[in-house]
Design an enzyme around this catalytic site. Sequence first.
Site, PDB file in Angstrom:
ATOM      1  N   LYS A 253     -14.233 -11.482   4.245  1.00 19.03           N
ATOM      2  CA  LYS A 253     -13.541 -10.707   5.173  1.00 19.03           C
ATOM      3  C   LYS A 253     -13.448  -9.412   4.519  1.00 19.03           C
ATOM      4  O   LYS A 253     -13.773  -8.279   5.264  1.00 19.03           O
ATOM      5  CB  LYS A 253     -12.062 -11.338   5.281  1.00 19.03           C
ATOM      6  CG  LYS A 253     -11.952 -12.357   6.293  1.00 19.03           C
ATOM      7  CD  LYS A 253     -10.552 -13.086   6.384  1.00 19.03           C
ATOM      8  CE  LYS A 253     -10.635 -14.489   7.173  1.00 19.03           C
ATOM      9  NZ  LYS A 253      -9.599 -15.297   7.212  1.00 19.03           N
TER      10      LYS A 253
ATOM     11  N   GLN B  53      -3.560 -15.267   4.556  1.00 25.42           N
ATOM     12  CA  GLN B  53      -4.471 -16.336   4.680  1.00 25.42           C
ATOM     13  C   GLN B  53      -3.693 -17.713   4.619  1.00 25.42           C
ATOM     14  O   GLN B  53      -2.838 -18.122   3.798  1.00 25.42           O
ATOM     15  CB  GLN B  53      -5.565 -16.177   3.561  1.00 25.42           C
ATOM     16  CG  GLN B  53      -6.791 -17.166   3.538  1.00 25.42           C
ATOM     17  CD  GLN B  53      -7.770 -17.140   4.690  1.00 25.42           C
ATOM     18  OE1 GLN B  53      -7.672 -15.977   5.351  1.00 25.42           O
ATOM     19  NE2 GLN B  53      -8.201 -18.179   4.992  1.00 25.42           N
TER      20      GLN B  53
ATOM     21  N   ASP C 127      -4.859 -11.933  13.671  1.00 26.07           N
ATOM     22  CA  ASP C 127      -4.798 -13.374  13.599  1.00 26.07           C
ATOM     23  C   ASP C 127      -4.710 -13.728  14.971  1.00 26.07           C
ATOM     24  O   ASP C 127      -5.029 -14.816  15.738  1.00 26.07           O
ATOM     25  CB  ASP C 127      -4.376 -14.082  12.564  1.00 26.07           C
ATOM     26  CG  ASP C 127      -5.059 -14.569  11.345  1.00 26.07           C
ATOM     27  OD1 ASP C 127      -6.079 -15.000  11.633  1.00 26.07           O
ATOM     28  OD2 ASP C 127      -4.228 -14.727  10.293  1.00 26.07           O
TER      29      ASP C 127
HETATM   30  N1  GUN Z   1      -7.252 -20.250   7.259  1.00 25.82           N
HETATM   31  C1  GUN Z   1      -8.313 -20.729   7.923  1.00 25.82           C
HETATM   32  N2  GUN Z   1      -8.590 -20.064   9.032  1.00 25.82           N
HETATM   33  C2  GUN Z   1      -7.866 -18.987   9.039  1.00 25.82           C
HETATM   34  C3  GUN Z   1      -7.416 -18.050  10.063  1.00 25.82           C
HETATM   35  O1  GUN Z   1      -8.506 -17.893  10.949  1.00 25.82           O
HETATM   36  N3  GUN Z   1      -6.563 -17.037   9.633  1.00 25.82           N
HETATM   37  C4  GUN Z   1      -5.795 -17.284   8.784  1.00 25.82           C
HETATM   38  N4  GUN Z   1      -4.870 -16.361   8.383  1.00 25.82           N
HETATM   39  N5  GUN Z   1      -6.053 -18.367   7.992  1.00 25.82           N
HETATM   40  C5  GUN Z   1      -7.034 -19.073   8.156  1.00 25.82           C
END
Ligand code: GUN
Length: 277
Positions: A47, A91, A114
């Site tokens: 990311k 996350q 998100d």
């Molecule tokens: N962990 C796995 N996929 C995601 C996601 O799309 N967003 C977040 N915040 N954590 C994750």
Amino acid sequence: GKKEAALLREEIKKEVLSLKEKYNKTPGLTVILIGEFAPSQIYVKNKEKNSKEVGMNSNVIKYQSNVSEKEVLEKIKKLNQDDSVSGILVQLPLPDQINKEKIINAINIGKDVDGFHPYNVGCLSSNTGGVVPCTPLGCLYLIQSVEKHLRGLNAVIIGRSNLNGKPMANLLLKEDCTVTIVHSKTKNIKEICQGADILVAAVGVPNLVKKDWVNKNMIIIDVGINKVNDKIVGDVAFDEVKQKVKAITPVPGGVGPMTIACLLKNTVESFKRHLNG
Ligand code: GUN
């Protein structure tokens, strides 16, 4: 997935540049990473790398796994008020002492890139705008890269999670699909899948979907990420299914890159909303 994600990143890069020229400001994504969970470390690194590649500001705040809920909540409060932060992502998964709902609810709804805040979940469910979660949004773009008009198509989603299955169902309903969600208690899963025009597998069972579950007109999106003998595989038995369907995404290299590209898109949208007050 790789190709579509690269195209989307290219578009975002151009937009970030033009926003910079116009407003002398840059969209910024802040990610909070707690603990040492290896897959999360990899996702967050990707990311960060992708944000920088499109010219956005990227900030990763790391905490030890024993950090208190209070400390994280206080940090989110500061980030909510910080004008240089367009998007906040915490996350998942989180360690046991931290309540996931409390953390998600603390994020400013306009910075919730998100789309996990109950307000944004409600907006998607009632078809009234809001931020759409990155993975289902990426899946929709991938489906539309093969078939532009989805009206009346039968979509079957395997898995009913808040992260993927449910928002995916809402997005496909919005496109006028006939949507069925199947899950671990569903009878005749195979037969239901056989009638799908679009099949989204998001359940976390390695190689669940076999060649006798599919048809030649089917578009398959594989959201699964499963480790089997040190190899990453999806929820679909890719090798035996790929010749029997219209289109299928591989794992890795399918949904994953699109999820990140959609996160960047959500961050730019968030930045623009902020500019407009
Ligand atoms: N962990 C796995 N996929 C995601 C996601 O799309 N967003 C977040 N915040 N954590 C994750």
